[in-house]
Design an enzyme around this catalytic site. Sequence first.
Site, PDB file in Angstrom:
ATOM      1  N   ARG A 177      64.355  47.021  -7.186  1.00 32.12           N
ATOM      2  CA  ARG A 177      64.057  46.737  -5.771  1.00 32.12           C
ATOM      3  C   ARG A 177      63.061  47.746  -5.208  1.00 32.12           C
ATOM      4  O   ARG A 177      62.172  47.387  -4.439  1.00 32.12           O
ATOM      5  CB  ARG A 177      65.351  46.753  -4.944  1.00 32.12           C
ATOM      6  CG  ARG A 177      66.198  45.517  -5.196  1.00 32.12           C
ATOM      7  CD  ARG A 177      67.616  45.712  -4.728  1.00 32.12           C
ATOM      8  NE  ARG A 177      67.744  45.756  -3.283  1.00 32.12           N
ATOM      9  CZ  ARG A 177      68.825  46.199  -2.656  1.00 32.12           C
ATOM     10  NH1 ARG A 177      69.854  46.631  -3.326  1.00 32.12           N
ATOM     11  NH2 ARG A 177      68.860  46.192  -1.346  1.00 32.12           N
ATOM     12  N   ARG A 230      57.896  39.731   3.304  1.00 28.79           N
ATOM     13  CA  ARG A 230      58.001  40.758   2.279  1.00 28.79           C
ATOM     14  C   ARG A 230      56.772  40.810   1.404  1.00 28.79           C
ATOM     15  O   ARG A 230      56.678  41.671   0.535  1.00 28.79           O
ATOM     16  CB  ARG A 230      59.185  40.415   1.401  1.00 28.79           C
ATOM     17  CG  ARG A 230      60.314  41.395   1.519  1.00 28.79           C
ATOM     18  CD  ARG A 230      61.399  40.901   0.611  1.00 28.79           C
ATOM     19  NE  ARG A 230      62.336  41.900   0.301  1.00 28.79           N
ATOM     20  CZ  ARG A 230      63.501  42.049   0.907  1.00 28.79           C
ATOM     21  NH1 ARG A 230      63.814  41.288   1.911  1.00 28.79           N
ATOM     22  NH2 ARG A 230      64.326  42.962   0.489  1.00 28.79           N
ATOM     23  N   LYS A 269      67.584  48.710   7.960  1.00 32.03           N
ATOM     24  CA  LYS A 269      67.035  47.635   8.812  1.00 32.03           C
ATOM     25  C   LYS A 269      68.165  46.775   9.395  1.00 32.03           C
ATOM     26  O   LYS A 269      68.162  46.452  10.578  1.00 32.03           O
ATOM     27  CB  LYS A 269      66.078  46.729   8.009  1.00 32.03           C
ATOM     28  CG  LYS A 269      64.908  47.451   7.397  1.00 32.03           C
ATOM     29  CD  LYS A 269      64.008  46.503   6.633  1.00 32.03           C
ATOM     30  CE  LYS A 269      64.661  45.858   5.430  1.00 32.03           C
ATOM     31  NZ  LYS A 269      65.063  46.807   4.348  1.00 32.03           N
ATOM     32  N   ARG A 299      77.664  45.177  -2.562  1.00 31.00           N
ATOM     33  CA  ARG A 299      76.712  44.146  -2.975  1.00 31.00           C
ATOM     34  C   ARG A 299      76.349  44.293  -4.449  1.00 31.00           C
ATOM     35  O   ARG A 299      76.174  45.418  -4.932  1.00 31.00           O
ATOM     36  CB  ARG A 299      75.439  44.242  -2.122  1.00 31.00           C
ATOM     37  CG  ARG A 299      75.490  43.345  -0.912  1.00 31.00           C
ATOM     38  CD  ARG A 299      74.405  43.620   0.071  1.00 31.00           C
ATOM     39  NE  ARG A 299      73.053  43.648  -0.469  1.00 31.00           N
ATOM     40  CZ  ARG A 299      71.957  43.747   0.271  1.00 31.00           C
ATOM     41  NH1 ARG A 299      72.076  43.803   1.589  1.00 31.00           N
ATOM     42  NH2 ARG A 299      70.768  43.784  -0.277  1.00 31.00           N
ATOM     43  N   ARG A 322      76.895  51.869   0.529  1.00 29.86           N
ATOM     44  CA  ARG A 322      77.004  50.724   1.455  1.00 29.86           C
ATOM     45  C   ARG A 322      78.185  49.811   1.102  1.00 29.86           C
ATOM     46  O   ARG A 322      78.441  49.525  -0.052  1.00 29.86           O
ATOM     47  CB  ARG A 322      75.723  49.898   1.410  1.00 29.86           C
ATOM     48  CG  ARG A 322      75.890  48.574   2.169  1.00 29.86           C
ATOM     49  CD  ARG A 322      74.626  47.876   2.453  1.00 29.86           C
ATOM     50  NE  ARG A 322      73.814  47.619   1.291  1.00 29.86           N
ATOM     51  CZ  ARG A 322      72.558  47.225   1.365  1.00 29.86           C
ATOM     52  NH1 ARG A 322      71.985  47.067   2.530  1.00 29.86           N
ATOM     53  NH2 ARG A 322      71.877  46.991   0.277  1.00 29.86           N
TER      54      ARG A 322
HETATM   55  P1  AP5 Z   1      71.360  48.644   5.743  1.00 30.36           P
HETATM   56  O1  AP5 Z   1      71.287  48.528   7.228  1.00 30.36           O
HETATM   57  O2  AP5 Z   1      72.232  47.655   5.012  1.00 30.36           O
HETATM   58  O3  AP5 Z   1      69.906  48.697   5.104  1.00 30.36           O
HETATM   59  P2  AP5 Z   1      68.814  47.552   4.912  1.00 30.36           P
HETATM   60  O4  AP5 Z   1      67.488  48.183   5.132  1.00 30.36           O
HETATM   61  O5  AP5 Z   1      69.153  46.351   5.742  1.00 30.36           O
HETATM   62  O6  AP5 Z   1      69.023  47.295   3.372  1.00 30.36           O
HETATM   63  P3  AP5 Z   1      69.005  45.960   2.513  1.00 30.36           P
HETATM   64  O7  AP5 Z   1      69.440  46.369   1.127  1.00 30.36           O
HETATM   65  O8  AP5 Z   1      69.819  44.880   3.169  1.00 30.36           O
HETATM   66  O9  AP5 Z   1      67.552  45.603   2.497  1.00 30.36           O
HETATM   67  P4  AP5 Z   1      66.867  44.748   1.473  1.00 30.36           P
HETATM   68  O10 AP5 Z   1      65.581  44.597   2.164  1.00 30.36           O
HETATM   69  O11 AP5 Z   1      66.831  45.235   0.089  1.00 30.36           O
HETATM   70  O12 AP5 Z   1      67.860  43.504   1.314  1.00 30.36           O
HETATM   71  P5  AP5 Z   1      67.789  41.989   1.791  1.00 30.36           P
HETATM   72  O13 AP5 Z   1      69.150  41.582   2.133  1.00 30.36           O
HETATM   73  O14 AP5 Z   1      66.686  41.779   2.765  1.00 30.36           O
HETATM   74  O15 AP5 Z   1      71.834  50.143   5.410  1.00 30.36           O
HETATM   75  C1  AP5 Z   1      72.068  50.565   4.078  1.00 30.36           C
HETATM   76  C2  AP5 Z   1      73.268  51.539   4.036  1.00 30.36           C
HETATM   77  O16 AP5 Z   1      72.913  52.739   4.715  1.00 30.36           O
HETATM   78  C3  AP5 Z   1      74.520  51.009   4.756  1.00 30.36           C
HETATM   79  O17 AP5 Z   1      75.653  51.459   4.070  1.00 30.36           O
HETATM   80  C4  AP5 Z   1      74.444  51.651   6.157  1.00 30.36           C
HETATM   81  O18 AP5 Z   1      75.731  51.821   6.746  1.00 30.36           O
HETATM   82  C5  AP5 Z   1      73.801  52.998   5.811  1.00 30.36           C
HETATM   83  N1  AP5 Z   1      72.966  53.504   6.896  1.00 30.36           N
HETATM   84  C6  AP5 Z   1      72.176  52.802   7.742  1.00 30.36           C
HETATM   85  N2  AP5 Z   1      71.536  53.622   8.581  1.00 30.36           N
HETATM   86  C7  AP5 Z   1      71.922  54.894   8.242  1.00 30.36           C
HETATM   87  C8  AP5 Z   1      71.604  56.188   8.715  1.00 30.36           C
HETATM   88  N3  AP5 Z   1      70.762  56.346   9.730  1.00 30.36           N
HETATM   89  N4  AP5 Z   1      72.177  57.259   8.117  1.00 30.36           N
HETATM   90  C9  AP5 Z   1      73.023  57.101   7.091  1.00 30.36           C
HETATM   91  N5  AP5 Z   1      73.388  55.912   6.582  1.00 30.36           N
HETATM   92  C10 AP5 Z   1      72.843  54.813   7.158  1.00 30.36           C
HETATM   93  O19 AP5 Z   1      67.292  41.281   0.439  1.00 30.36           O
HETATM   94  C11 AP5 Z   1      68.107  41.227  -0.730  1.00 30.36           C
HETATM   95  C12 AP5 Z   1      67.373  40.438  -1.805  1.00 30.36           C
HETATM   96  O20 AP5 Z   1      67.125  39.074  -1.354  1.00 30.36           O
HETATM   97  C13 AP5 Z   1      65.970  40.956  -2.193  1.00 30.36           C
HETATM   98  O21 AP5 Z   1      66.054  41.983  -3.154  1.00 30.36           O
HETATM   99  C14 AP5 Z   1      65.327  39.675  -2.731  1.00 30.36           C
HETATM  100  O22 AP5 Z   1      65.769  39.382  -4.031  1.00 30.36           O
HETATM  101  C15 AP5 Z   1      65.864  38.600  -1.799  1.00 30.36           C
HETATM  102  N6  AP5 Z   1      64.986  38.378  -0.616  1.00 30.36           N
HETATM  103  C16 AP5 Z   1      65.369  38.514   0.686  1.00 30.36           C
HETATM  104  N7  AP5 Z   1      64.329  38.235   1.499  1.00 30.36           N
HETATM  105  C17 AP5 Z   1      63.292  37.910   0.695  1.00 30.36           C
HETATM  106  C18 AP5 Z   1      61.935  37.552   0.967  1.00 30.36           C
HETATM  107  N8  AP5 Z   1      61.471  37.457   2.221  1.00 30.36           N
HETATM  108  N9  AP5 Z   1      61.111  37.318  -0.088  1.00 30.36           N
HETATM  109  C19 AP5 Z   1      61.573  37.396  -1.359  1.00 30.36           C
HETATM  110  N10 AP5 Z   1      62.851  37.725  -1.669  1.00 30.36           N
HETATM  111  C20 AP5 Z   1      63.698  37.987  -0.656  1.00 30.36           C
END
Ligand code: AP5
Length: 259
Positions: free
Chosen positions: A206, A123, A44, A195, A162
Amino acid sequence: MEISQNKPNRNAWLKGGKAQCQILPQGRVHPQRLVLLGAPGIGKGTQAELLSARLGACHLSTGDIFRGAKTLSECDRTPAMSSALDYMRRGDLVPDETVLGLLIERSKCLRCGGGFLLDGFPRTVAQAEALKKCLTQNDVRLGAVLSYELPLEKVVSRLSGRRTCPTCKAVYHVDRRPPKMSGICDACGTALIQREDDRPESVRVRMEVYEKSTAPLAEFYRRNHLLVSISAEGTPEEIFDRTMIALKRRLYNGTWCAV
Ligand code: AP5
């Protein structure tokens, strides 16, 4: 694909309160207002960067707000933020109340003339209901919800490779999206990090939390006629092209304005 170096710096979103963005996104006649849904690690954030460079809309990630709070000293963090960081470390969701407080404090970002790409929020169904209310109060409409789909085992391998930039938040993958110089951010030269919540034990939590709390959101947005499903197979550029085609198709169906 080149990422614009002149991208909005997201100060107002990342810092909240009275913080202002130093570089504002250009105002658009039809600002794009999108939500990106999908499992942790599906890509994402990577798509949000590409979409932001193309559409000019700001990448608003709730995860980035929490990771930004980690760099504050203990006494500069509110108790709610310190407890949020513990949830995050374990891979659990931060309580809705804390997340919604952050959103309301930053609601001016939802009215921004450049549009927005919400990543990691909402979420839970409660967060989606709260977003709907907040958008209505701000007289803003959501254009679409992009739901990225991929089998979970492929998603986990994306997470383990990542690497992220702690300064400008750019995202890389050791094999599939490596930086030009190993371990160094192409955009700002900072040393890349892994991370804390990409450790296997946090990743397992997760994924479970995603299945239970976030996956039902697809149905919520389908009922609201906003859901656009997109396969997350292939390279980031292929997925990006697929996303743009899906958005244009929505335009031709009359439910989308000027991409
Ligand atoms: P990346 O683009 O980083 O993936 P992502 O979907 O953004 O992954 P996240 O881990 O950031 O999502 P998340 O939803 O768990 O984390 P968030 O920060 O929101 O890509 C991943 C990897 O794959 C990278 O290395 C990239 O280069 C590679 N890649 C990408 N596309 C590719 C492809 N096509 N082919 C191959 N490789 C590829 O949340 C973190 C934490 O914060 C949560 O666990 C929670 O504790 C808290 N939190 C955040 N928001 C909330 C909320 N709204 N409510 C409650 N808790 C929350």
